[in-house]
Every structure is written in C-alpha cells, then in structure tokens.
Design a protein around this motif. Structure first.
Motif, PDB file in Angstrom:
ATOM      1  N   ARG A 191      -8.737  88.783  98.871  1.00  0.00           N
ATOM      2  CA  ARG A 191      -9.101  87.276  98.930  1.00  0.00           C
ATOM      3  C   ARG A 191      -9.884  87.047  97.665  1.00  0.00           C
ATOM      4  NH1 ARG A 191      -9.016  88.246 104.869  1.00  0.00           N
ATOM      5  NH2 ARG A 191     -11.213  88.167 104.743  1.00  0.00           N
ATOM      6  N   GLN A 192     -10.982  87.526  97.688  1.00  0.00           N
ATOM      7  CA  GLN A 192     -11.750  87.348  96.428  1.00  0.00           C
ATOM      8  C   GLN A 192     -11.086  87.282  95.068  1.00  0.00           C
ATOM      9  OE1 GLN A 192     -14.908  90.530  96.786  1.00  0.00           O
ATOM     10  NE2 GLN A 192     -16.278  89.017  96.965  1.00  0.00           N
ATOM     11  N   ALA A 193     -10.151  88.416  94.898  1.00  0.00           N
ATOM     12  CA  ALA A 193      -9.509  88.594  93.656  1.00  0.00           C
ATOM     13  C   ALA A 193      -8.482  87.188  93.447  1.00  0.00           C
ATOM     14  CB  ALA A 193      -8.644  89.801  93.834  1.00  0.00           C
ATOM     15  N   ILE A 194      -7.928  86.886  94.629  1.00  0.00           N
ATOM     16  CA  ILE A 194      -6.941  85.658  94.618  1.00  0.00           C
ATOM     17  C   ILE A 194      -7.649  84.318  94.319  1.00  0.00           C
ATOM     18  CG2 ILE A 194      -5.026  84.328  95.754  1.00  0.00           C
ATOM     19  CD1 ILE A 194      -4.388  86.999  97.241  1.00  0.00           C
ATOM     20  N   ASN A 195      -8.757  84.324  94.983  1.00  0.00           N
ATOM     21  CA  ASN A 195      -9.756  82.968  94.650  1.00  0.00           C
ATOM     22  C   ASN A 195     -10.491  82.925  93.347  1.00  0.00           C
ATOM     23  OD1 ASN A 195     -12.750  82.096  94.839  1.00  0.00           O
ATOM     24  ND2 ASN A 195     -11.524  80.968  96.274  1.00  0.00           N
ATOM     25  N   HIS A 196     -10.598  84.032  92.569  1.00  0.00           N
ATOM     26  CA  HIS A 196     -11.562  83.906  91.509  1.00  0.00           C
ATOM     27  C   HIS A 196     -10.710  83.065  90.504  1.00  0.00           C
ATOM     28  CE1 HIS A 196     -12.452  85.835  87.486  1.00  0.00           C
ATOM     29  NE2 HIS A 196     -13.369  85.018  87.702  1.00  0.00           N
ATOM     30  N   PRO A 197      -9.620  83.212  90.003  1.00  0.00           N
ATOM     31  CA  PRO A 197      -9.085  82.483  88.855  1.00  0.00           C
ATOM     32  C   PRO A 197      -8.952  80.809  88.975  1.00  0.00           C
ATOM     33  CG  PRO A 197      -7.580  84.481  89.028  1.00  0.00           C
ATOM     34  CD  PRO A 197      -8.359  84.336  90.340  1.00  0.00           C
ATOM     35  N   PRO A 198      -8.585  80.632  90.165  1.00  0.00           N
ATOM     36  CA  PRO A 198      -8.398  79.148  90.442  1.00  0.00           C
ATOM     37  C   PRO A 198      -9.932  78.592  90.394  1.00  0.00           C
ATOM     38  CG  PRO A 198      -7.064  80.179  91.872  1.00  0.00           C
ATOM     39  CD  PRO A 198      -7.739  81.322  91.401  1.00  0.00           C
ATOM     40  N   GLN A 199     -10.742  79.122  91.249  1.00  0.00           N
ATOM     41  CA  GLN A 199     -12.189  78.763  91.051  1.00  0.00           C
ATOM     42  C   GLN A 199     -12.841  78.580  89.708  1.00  0.00           C
ATOM     43  OE1 GLN A 199     -16.299  79.755  93.409  1.00  0.00           O
ATOM     44  NE2 GLN A 199     -14.562  79.288  94.745  1.00  0.00           N
ATOM     45  N   ASN A 200     -12.380  79.849  89.108  1.00  0.00           N
ATOM     46  CA  ASN A 200     -13.000  79.924  87.758  1.00  0.00           C
ATOM     47  C   ASN A 200     -12.609  78.894  86.684  1.00  0.00           C
ATOM     48  OD1 ASN A 200     -12.579  81.469  84.908  1.00  0.00           O
ATOM     49  ND2 ASN A 200     -14.711  81.824  85.938  1.00  0.00           N
ATOM     50  N   LEU A 201     -11.173  78.584  86.943  1.00  0.00           N
ATOM     51  CA  LEU A 201     -10.970  77.702  85.827  1.00  0.00           C
ATOM     52  C   LEU A 201     -11.263  76.304  86.336  1.00  0.00           C
ATOM     53  CD1 LEU A 201      -8.775  76.879  83.985  1.00  0.00           C
ATOM     54  CD2 LEU A 201      -6.641  76.641  85.775  1.00  0.00           C
ATOM     55  N   ALA A 202     -11.426  75.929  87.697  1.00  0.00           N
ATOM     56  CA  ALA A 202     -11.932  74.718  88.007  1.00  0.00           C
ATOM     57  C   ALA A 202     -13.394  74.510  87.260  1.00  0.00           C
ATOM     58  CB  ALA A 202     -11.898  74.392  89.280  1.00  0.00           C
ATOM     59  N   VAL A 203     -14.207  75.600  87.473  1.00  0.00           N
ATOM     60  CA  VAL A 203     -15.409  75.390  86.958  1.00  0.00           C
ATOM     61  C   VAL A 203     -15.655  75.509  85.632  1.00  0.00           C
ATOM     62  CG1 VAL A 203     -16.549  77.738  87.056  1.00  0.00           C
ATOM     63  CG2 VAL A 203     -17.696  75.855  87.709  1.00  0.00           C
ATOM     64  N   TYR A 204     -14.985  76.208  85.005  1.00  0.00           N
ATOM     65  CA  TYR A 204     -15.287  76.127  83.449  1.00  0.00           C
ATOM     66  C   TYR A 204     -14.493  74.688  82.701  1.00  0.00           C
ATOM     67  CZ  TYR A 204     -17.452  80.438  82.563  1.00  0.00           C
ATOM     68  OH  TYR A 204     -18.194  81.501  82.422  1.00  0.00           O
ATOM     69  N   ILE A 205     -13.518  74.231  83.380  1.00  0.00           N
ATOM     70  CA  ILE A 205     -13.509  72.748  83.135  1.00  0.00           C
ATOM     71  C   ILE A 205     -14.424  71.952  83.194  1.00  0.00           C
ATOM     72  CG2 ILE A 205     -11.852  70.711  83.385  1.00  0.00           C
ATOM     73  CD1 ILE A 205      -9.709  72.720  84.284  1.00  0.00           C
ATOM     74  N   THR A 206     -15.169  71.985  84.209  1.00  0.00           N
ATOM     75  CA  THR A 206     -16.481  71.087  84.562  1.00  0.00           C
ATOM     76  C   THR A 206     -17.387  71.509  83.475  1.00  0.00           C
ATOM     77  OG1 THR A 206     -15.722  71.181  86.725  1.00  0.00           O
ATOM     78  CG2 THR A 206     -17.668  70.228  86.321  1.00  0.00           C
ATOM     79  N   LYS A 207     -17.728  72.861  83.327  1.00  0.00           N
ATOM     80  CA  LYS A 207     -18.582  73.211  82.472  1.00  0.00           C
ATOM     81  C   LYS A 207     -18.505  72.618  80.649  1.00  0.00           C
ATOM     82  CE  LYS A 207     -20.286  77.675  84.079  1.00  0.00           C
ATOM     83  NZ  LYS A 207     -20.320  79.309  83.841  1.00  0.00           N
ATOM     84  N   ALA A 208     -16.966  72.701  80.577  1.00  0.00           N
ATOM     85  CA  ALA A 208     -16.507  72.243  79.336  1.00  0.00           C
ATOM     86  C   ALA A 208     -17.097  70.956  79.286  1.00  0.00           C
ATOM     87  CB  ALA A 208     -15.170  72.793  78.852  1.00  0.00           C
ATOM     88  N   ALA A 209     -16.883  70.241  79.903  1.00  0.00           N
ATOM     89  CA  ALA A 209     -16.689  68.687  80.059  1.00  0.00           C
ATOM     90  C   ALA A 209     -18.312  68.386  80.000  1.00  0.00           C
ATOM     91  CB  ALA A 209     -16.316  68.075  81.169  1.00  0.00           C
ATOM     92  N   MET A 210     -19.224  69.237  80.548  1.00  0.00           N
ATOM     93  CA  MET A 210     -20.675  69.139  80.494  1.00  0.00           C
ATOM     94  C   MET A 210     -21.294  69.284  79.117  1.00  0.00           C
ATOM     95  SD  MET A 210     -22.632  70.692  83.836  1.00  0.00           S
ATOM     96  CE  MET A 210     -24.126  69.868  83.849  1.00  0.00           C
ATOM     97  N   VAL A 211     -20.581  70.168  78.608  1.00  0.00           N
ATOM     98  CA  VAL A 211     -20.896  70.698  77.146  1.00  0.00           C
ATOM     99  C   VAL A 211     -20.845  69.477  76.474  1.00  0.00           C
ATOM    100  CG1 VAL A 211     -20.437  72.190  75.107  1.00  0.00           C
ATOM    101  CG2 VAL A 211     -20.589  73.168  77.360  1.00  0.00           C
ATOM    102  N   ARG A 212     -19.436  68.978  76.344  1.00  0.00           N
ATOM    103  CA  ARG A 212     -19.224  67.590  75.508  1.00  0.00           C
ATOM    104  C   ARG A 212     -19.921  66.400  75.939  1.00  0.00           C
ATOM    105  NH1 ARG A 212     -12.597  68.188  75.252  1.00  0.00           N
ATOM    106  NH2 ARG A 212     -12.263  70.304  75.049  1.00  0.00           N
ATOM    107  N   LEU A 213     -20.113  66.175  77.167  1.00  0.00           N
ATOM    108  CA  LEU A 213     -21.187  65.099  77.506  1.00  0.00           C
ATOM    109  C   LEU A 213     -22.725  65.097  76.813  1.00  0.00           C
ATOM    110  CD1 LEU A 213     -20.002  64.798  81.205  1.00  0.00           C
ATOM    111  CD2 LEU A 213     -19.621  62.896  79.256  1.00  0.00           C
ATOM    112  N   PHE A 214     -22.967  66.524  77.196  1.00  0.00           N
ATOM    113  CA  PHE A 214     -24.278  66.762  76.620  1.00  0.00           C
ATOM    114  C   PHE A 214     -24.444  66.501  75.057  1.00  0.00           C
ATOM    115  CE2 PHE A 214     -27.582  70.220  75.317  1.00  0.00           C
ATOM    116  CZ  PHE A 214     -28.742  69.428  75.808  1.00  0.00           C
ATOM    117  N   ARG A 215     -23.675  67.266  74.420  1.00  0.00           N
ATOM    118  CA  ARG A 215     -23.440  66.801  72.827  1.00  0.00           C
ATOM    119  C   ARG A 215     -23.465  65.513  72.554  1.00  0.00           C
ATOM    120  NH1 ARG A 215     -19.759  72.176  71.568  1.00  0.00           N
ATOM    121  NH2 ARG A 215     -21.573  73.728  71.353  1.00  0.00           N
TER     122      ARG A 215
END
Length: 544
Positions: free
Chosen positions: A457-481
């Motif tokens: 379950r950890q293995a299956i959960n990782h890619p979707p949760q990871n994608l979601a958070v890196y999108i949010t992180k990338a948006a934060m970087v753009r907002l910060f800049r």
DNA sequence: CGTACGAGCGCG
DNA sequence: AAAGCGCGCTCGTACG
C-alpha cells in the motif's frame, strides 16, 4: 549550473530549547570552505563570512535559517545546494553526513570527533566532506525533484519565521465555549455512571512491598495473583477521560470515534454515555492541543521540514512537507477562526481540487478515471458519497482513498487501468526496494519490503501523493520567485499574505493562474482547478 | 518523579 | 478475511 564560487557552510550552534530550531538557536561557530580552498575557516561570529548567495551545505534549511536571522537579506536571492536534500530525493536510507561520506567517499569519520580530534578538525572534516560529496550526489541525480526542493528551502525558511497572528479575544471566547462543553459532559457523565463499577487500575506489586502475604482486600483495593507477580487492583465508576476504563464499561476492545459514533446514535444509558464521551473528546482535544498551548502567544509559527533530519526524525517519506512546533498543517477549524493576517494584510489561500485523484489518473492512464475527472460536472467523491453514504462527501472521499490504495478486486473492476499500473509498480518496487515517483520529478522512496501488505500500500500510494505534492511545491517556488509573501502550505493548499488595500480580485486571479498553470504542466490531460479565497482570518467568509 | 509507548485524533 | 497513505501532538498507562 553550479557557480564555482559556491561556499560550503556549516554552523555549530547551541539549542536552548533542547531541540534544534533555527528560529532561536545560538550560533557558536560559523565554519566555511571556499571552493578550491585548501583549508576551512571558522569564526565565532558571522562578520568575516563572505556574503554570497551561492551556498552549499548539509541541511541548509537549518544553517540558512540561522544565517538569515543574524544577517537579514532577501531570501529570494539565494541559490543553494544541499547534500541532505539530494540524498533524500535519491532514496538514501542513511541521510547522515557521516554515513554518506562512508558510502561515497570511503572516508571513515571519527565517531567521537569532539573528544578525539577536537572541534576544529571535526568541523573542517564536515565541510570537506560536504564539498566532496556534493558533485558525486549531483551526478547521480535523475529528475527535477531536487531542484524544486532546493529552490523551496528559502521559501520555507520564510514561512517558518512568518506565521499567523493569534486573535486573543477570539481565542478566549473559544476557550470559554470549549471549557463549558467539557465540564457539562463531565458532570453529566459522572452522574450517569455513578452506580456502576469497573476495574480502574491494575499495577504490579513487588514482593517486598506486598502487604504481608495477604490476598484480598487491601484498603479500598484488592490484591490478586498467586505466582511470583501479584497485582493491586482498584474498582469504581469509569472516568470520562480514561480509554481503558471506558473499554471495560462498554465491554469493547476500542472506544474510538467510529465506535462512539455508532453507539451514540442508539438509545439507552450507554448511548448517552457514548455521546457524552464524544462531546468531551472533541472539546478536550481543542483545549489541550490547540487552545491552551497558544494562550498568551501573539503568533502561531511552525518549523517546516522538507526532509527528515540526519537522524531520520521528522519530515515525510513521500516528498510531502511536515511542520512541527507548531504543526501548521493540522489546525482545527475552531483554531483557524482565531488565526488572522497581521495588521494591514489579508490571507490569500489557494486549494487544488482533487489533486491526488487527478495524479492517480494521470500516472495510471486509467480511462474511467480520466473521463470522470475531465468532466467538471462530475465529482468522484460526491459520486461515492451518493452511492454509499447518503451524500456525505467527507465519507465518500475517505471511501475513495481507502479503496484506491487497498487496490483490491473492487478497484480492479472499477478502475482496471489503475489496477494494472499498481500491479506493475508493485512488482518493480519488490524487485528494487525503491518506489520511483512520476516524471519529471523522479523522487525515490525506499520501501521496507518486510512490511507485508503495508509495503504494497505504501508503494502504490507513493507516486500519486508524491506527484500531488511536487505540483504544490513547484507552484510555491513560482509564487516565491514572483515575490508572494508565503505563510503556509497544507499539502494541496498554499497560503500567502497580501496588503489589505491591494486589488483583491486581481491578486486572486494571479494566484490562481500560477497554481493552475503549474498543474497543467504536470497533469497535461486533466490539469487541476484551484479555488482561491481571501479573508482576514484563515477560516472566514470569502471577500468578493 | 521522569520516561517510554501506543492509542487516539487533528489535518491533507 | 480485511485492509488506505502521509504527518505531529497529547493523553493515559505502566514502570522504575
């Protein structure tokens, strides 16, 4: 590219609170190593430290956090590199500098450097190790997760210092209300159970403290047992605050929320008792976790973690952020109503809609999920809610995630594409022991395969949760800049302050555009819509 | 008294 | 057969 002038830094500090916290820790020695230099330098103050924005270190969230406090300058100017963040994104099990130096430099550092080789040498050794480690880890890096993380570090330092303002009047009102609710439940409960008796406590009694050799009554208590260990038991009516006493009263293995919810809906004294316990737990949670710790404080700030520490404390395995002292990511609505922007500012907050489900659809390419999510008139959580929970969307959402990550026969029928992807991914994780997150980030998470079903379950959960958070992180970087004054990130939501005399509708549109544009880039088929709200308080009616 | 740990619960 | 994942904080409980 890496500027040749990047300065390796490492600060030695003392921690007045016991736990490292760059917001308050005291600088004892600043150490640095210029690129190409033969020897490291150190100083007890920052004055001689070169003032360059190009820094390299092992856990710069900490060192830059200190540096910024002692020598303020715009955090946006920094272009940093961090061997801890590199090792983390690459799925290293041991994130310590010592462990990484052993593994990649074949250098054994002294276990007790301060006693054996002295503080100067130990400090120089760490600087040297970080400098040598960096190009090796950088060479191994695949994907963009590290570049997003290193760009985010200054933004998170900014967030960790900023925080929300606490409204003392609202907080006192909330405390009054919760205290009333608590004591009401408590008195009603004790009347209700006054004539019942359960085992209250059972404690081991050591041989020499046995009351002679008596078995039976001992004061109000009872001594039981005939072997080498005996127990002293006490009986009485259960306390509303005692889980184990309530388990005995209700005669169940657990008195959690679900159980109480089911029982409280029925009739009779036990149902009433369950209802009172519900009321008490809710009010007590608010008081002890949210209200009392913030009483008399004018600010709520949190220390954001982008990776675990060297000793693997804190942080998240999936690429998510975490926040501690205080936790900014689990504030209850009652507390959110007490949190506001400082004088002259408003809170702007953008939320991605169903970002993790959208990520699951994009990663797996499941046709059913893609079409359902592409239709703005459909809501998968609501559909599940209507089917099973009488329209209760919150429960529908829980159901969807549970089924998706259990990934059993139900999902094979409902979402065959997702199921097929999950099977392939799980096979690969079993082969390698690592889950590699989606393109283009390629964040790696080690999966302990001894975990059995949990590992799957950890293995299956990782890619979707990871994608979601890196999108949010990338948006934060753009907002910060782009100069936004960031305050908080709650996994799929970003908070920022704007001046209250700003053009609110315009600012909302700009915020939404940056977040949605980022989502379109990484979710080409679906994108993700963003709801932006603006108000003085975190939880309050939207302005305009 | 201090410490360790699991349960429970807040959020996504 | 039954089963989400990810965090941090607080409490009750038991023990030395």
């Amino acid at each position: 590219m890496v500027p040749t002038s990047s300065l390796v830094i490492d600060f030695e500090t003392s921690t007045p609170t016991g736990k490292p916290d760059f917001r308050v820790d005291v600088l004892e020695r600043a150490g640095w190593l210029e690129s190409g230099a033969e020897v490291a330098k150190w100083s007890s103050c920052l004055c001689p430290l070169p003032n360059t924005p190009y820094l390299t270190g092992h856990n710069l969230m900490y060192d830059l956090g200190i540096l910024w406090r002692l020598r303020p300058s715009p955090l946006q100017r920094y272009d940093i590199h961090d061997t801890l963040a590199l090792a983390y994104g690459q799925g290293e099990e041991d994130l310590s500098l010592k462990g990484l130096m052993q593994k990649y430099l074949k250098v054994n550092t002294d276990t007790f450097p301060y006693q054996r080789i002295g503080v100067e040498q130990a400090h120089g050794q760490d600087l040297w190790g970080t400098q040598r480690l960096f190009p090796i880890l950088r060479e191994r890096q695949r994907g963009t997760c590290y570049d997003i993380d290193r760009a985010l570090i200054p933004a998170l330092i900014d967030c960790s210092y900023r925080g929300y303002e606490i409204d003392p009047e609202r907080l006192e009102k909330a405390i009054e209300k919760a205290e009333a609710s608590c004591s009401r439940a408590e008195t009603a409960f004790s009347t209700l159970v006054a004539d019942t008796s359960v085992l209250l406590s059972r404690r081991k009694v050591t041989r020499k403290r046995w009351p002679e050799d008596t078995i039976g009554l001992y004061g109000d208590d009872v001594v039981v047992g005939d072997g080498p260990t005996r127990y002293r038991e006490s009986y009485g009516s259960p306390g509303i605050n005692s889980p184990i006493q309530l388990q005995r009263y209700f005669d169940v293995p657990s008195v959690d929320k679900i159980f109480l919810q089911l029982l409280a809906a029925k009739e009779g004294p036990k149902a009433l008792a369950a209802f009172l316990r519900q009321q008490w737990v809710a009010a007590d949670k608010l008081l002890d976790t949210y209200f009392y710790p913030n009483r008399g404080k004018d600010q709520l700030t949190g220390l954001f973690n982008i990776t675990p520490t060297e000793d693997m404390e804190g942080g998240a395995g999936t690429g998510r952020l975490s926040s501690e002292r205080s936790n900014m990511q689990n504030q209850a609505p009652a507390m959110e109503r007490c949190l506001r922007a400082p004088k002259g500012f408003l809170i702007l907050r953008g939320d991605y809609s169903q970002i993790e489900l959208r990520g699951s659809a994009e990663i797996s390419g499941d046709e059913g999920m893609l079409t359902a999510l592409a239709d703005p008139n459909r809501d998968l959580h609501q559909e599940a809610a209507d089917r099973f929970f009488g329209g209760n969307r919150k429960r529908g959402k829980v159901f969807n995630f549970r089924e998706l990550y259990i990934c059993g026969p139900e999902v094979k029928v409902a979402y065959p594409g997702f199921y097929a992807w999950a099977e392939r991914h799980w096979l690969e994780v079993q082969r390698t022991g690592v889950s590699v997150g989606p393109e283009p980030f390629l964040h790696r998470r080690p999966i302990p395969l001894l975990g059995g079903d949990h590992a799957r379950r950890q293995a299956i959960n990782h890619p979707p949760q990871n994608l979601a958070v890196y999108i949010t992180k990338a948006a934060m970087v753009r907002l910060f800049r782009a100069g936004w004054m960031l305050v908080n990130q709650v996994h799929d939501a970003i908070h920022a302050y704007i001046p209250e005399d700003d053009n609110v509708p315009l600012r909302k549109a700009q915020f939404r555009e940056i977040m949605e544009e980022t989502a379109r880039e990484y979710l080409p088929r679906l994108g993700a819509s963003v709801e932006v709200k603006c108000s003085k308080y975190w939880s309050e009616e939207d302005l305009l």
